[in-house]
Design an enzyme around this catalytic site. Sequence first.
Site, PDB file in Angstrom:
ATOM      1  N   ASP A 165       3.209 -12.730 -14.260  1.00 52.31           N
ATOM      2  CA  ASP A 165       3.706 -13.546 -13.151  1.00 52.31           C
ATOM      3  C   ASP A 165       3.180 -14.979 -13.186  1.00 52.31           C
ATOM      4  OD1 ASP A 165       1.089 -12.889 -12.558  1.00 52.31           O
ATOM      5  OD2 ASP A 165       1.576 -11.635 -10.844  1.00 52.31           O
ATOM      6  N   GLU A 193       5.595  -7.099  -4.240  1.00 51.00           N
ATOM      7  CA  GLU A 193       4.969  -6.843  -2.950  1.00 51.00           C
ATOM      8  C   GLU A 193       5.585  -5.624  -2.267  1.00 51.00           C
ATOM      9  OE1 GLU A 193       2.356  -8.426  -2.254  1.00 51.00           O
ATOM     10  OE2 GLU A 193       2.612 -10.562  -1.897  1.00 51.00           O
ATOM     11  N   ASN A 201      -2.909  -4.749  -1.104  1.00 53.75           N
ATOM     12  CA  ASN A 201      -1.784  -4.084  -0.439  1.00 53.75           C
ATOM     13  C   ASN A 201      -0.976  -3.216  -1.409  1.00 53.75           C
ATOM     14  OD1 ASN A 201      -0.477  -5.967  -1.995  1.00 53.75           O
ATOM     15  ND2 ASN A 201       0.516  -7.048  -0.311  1.00 53.75           N
ATOM     16  N   HIS A 244       0.198  -4.229  -4.412  1.00 51.25           N
ATOM     17  CA  HIS A 244       1.155  -4.916  -5.283  1.00 51.25           C
ATOM     18  C   HIS A 244       0.688  -4.888  -6.735  1.00 51.25           C
ATOM     19  CE1 HIS A 244      -0.883  -9.081  -4.559  1.00 51.25           C
ATOM     20  NE2 HIS A 244      -1.136  -8.738  -5.808  1.00 51.25           N
TER      21      HIS A 244
HETATM   22  C1  GLP Z   1      -2.713 -11.392  -7.850  1.00 48.24           C
HETATM   23  C2  GLP Z   1      -1.905 -11.138  -9.127  1.00 48.24           C
HETATM   24  C3  GLP Z   1      -1.958  -9.693  -9.549  1.00 48.24           C
HETATM   25  C4  GLP Z   1      -3.373  -9.194  -9.449  1.00 48.24           C
HETATM   26  C5  GLP Z   1      -3.802  -9.160  -8.004  1.00 48.24           C
HETATM   27  C6  GLP Z   1      -5.212  -8.695  -7.791  1.00 48.24           C
HETATM   28  O1  GLP Z   1      -1.939 -11.623  -6.734  1.00 48.24           O
HETATM   29  N1  GLP Z   1      -0.558 -11.551  -9.039  1.00 48.24           N
HETATM   30  O2  GLP Z   1      -1.439  -9.562 -10.856  1.00 48.24           O
HETATM   31  O3  GLP Z   1      -3.480  -7.903  -9.986  1.00 48.24           O
HETATM   32  O4  GLP Z   1      -3.627 -10.430  -7.408  1.00 48.24           O
HETATM   33  O5  GLP Z   1      -6.113  -9.703  -8.026  1.00 48.24           O
HETATM   34  P1  GLP Z   1      -7.671  -9.532  -8.156  1.00 48.24           P
HETATM   35  O6  GLP Z   1      -7.900  -8.943  -9.504  1.00 48.24           O
HETATM   36  O7  GLP Z   1      -8.207 -10.935  -8.060  1.00 48.24           O
HETATM   37  O8  GLP Z   1      -8.116  -8.667  -7.055  1.00 48.24           O
END
Ligand code: GLP
Length: 265
Positions: free
Chosen positions: A76, A152, A145, A147
């Site tokens: 992404d 989402e 959440n 995702h």
């Molecule tokens: C972001 C990314 C995800 C990631 C998630 C968790 O929004 N788009 O790909 O897995 O957050 O992030 P973190 O590893 O910082 O908790």
Amino acid sequence: MSGFPGGDIMRLIIEDDFKKLSKRAAKIIANAIIKKPDLVLGLATGSTPLGTYKELIKMYNKENLDFSQVVTFNLDEYYNISQDDKNSYNYYMHENLFKHINIKEENINIPKGNVKEIKDYCKEYDKKIKKCGGIDLQLLGIGNNGHIGFNEPDKELNLRTHLTKLTKSTIEANARFFNSIKEVPDRAITMGLSSIMNSKKILLLASGKNKTNIIEELLTKDKATTEIPASALLMHSNLTVILDEDAACNYKKRMKKGEKDEIIN
Ligand code: GLP
């Protein structure tokens, strides 16, 4: 009996801490590259993969892990952000991995956050994944959440790469990377559920106390729901989940005796 949905096909590994989780994940990726030097590798951003990337860089420096034929696709990118913006995932990937290893620039694919013809661009991104033979190994983190990528929770989930609106909770969670919450983009381009699920192997990482609720929900509910996009992964035939003790805490509390041997340490 397995203690979690998808138990027959899911491999669950619980490591003591973030460092060990990162080493384990990096080892899995490195082995996949050694086995298939032109591996098509799906990559993620956020805090969770940072340790894994550090370990991979170490392996490149000390063990000659060769990325010269590896092709990567990132999950992404924020929308309306330039590639050299310090908050872009393009910048993150170069800073935290690509500039330290011998990957070829032309083998790096990250959705562009500032294209005009967004629909065509997303189609092209999926086409390119297909043309490369599909993703061999997809690395994933998980949002608080549920995702994955930027898919989402919603009534319906998009299957292909698409432009999406970020939820309030994701904007709040990601605000820590920005100067203020107002700077967090409210949209992003993300690979869709099908693009992710078509990967031959999936490696999901979760670390820290703030992930323990979502991990508990994911691993104890014997259901797939669009309200927890990560639950789709439980239907994948080659899923490995690596947690650290903090992320696994609630789940472990709920495990009954006899289900413990499902955990590989
Ligand atoms: C972001 C990314 C995800 C990631 C998630 C968790 O929004 N788009 O790909 O897995 O957050 O992030 P973190 O590893 O910082 O908790």
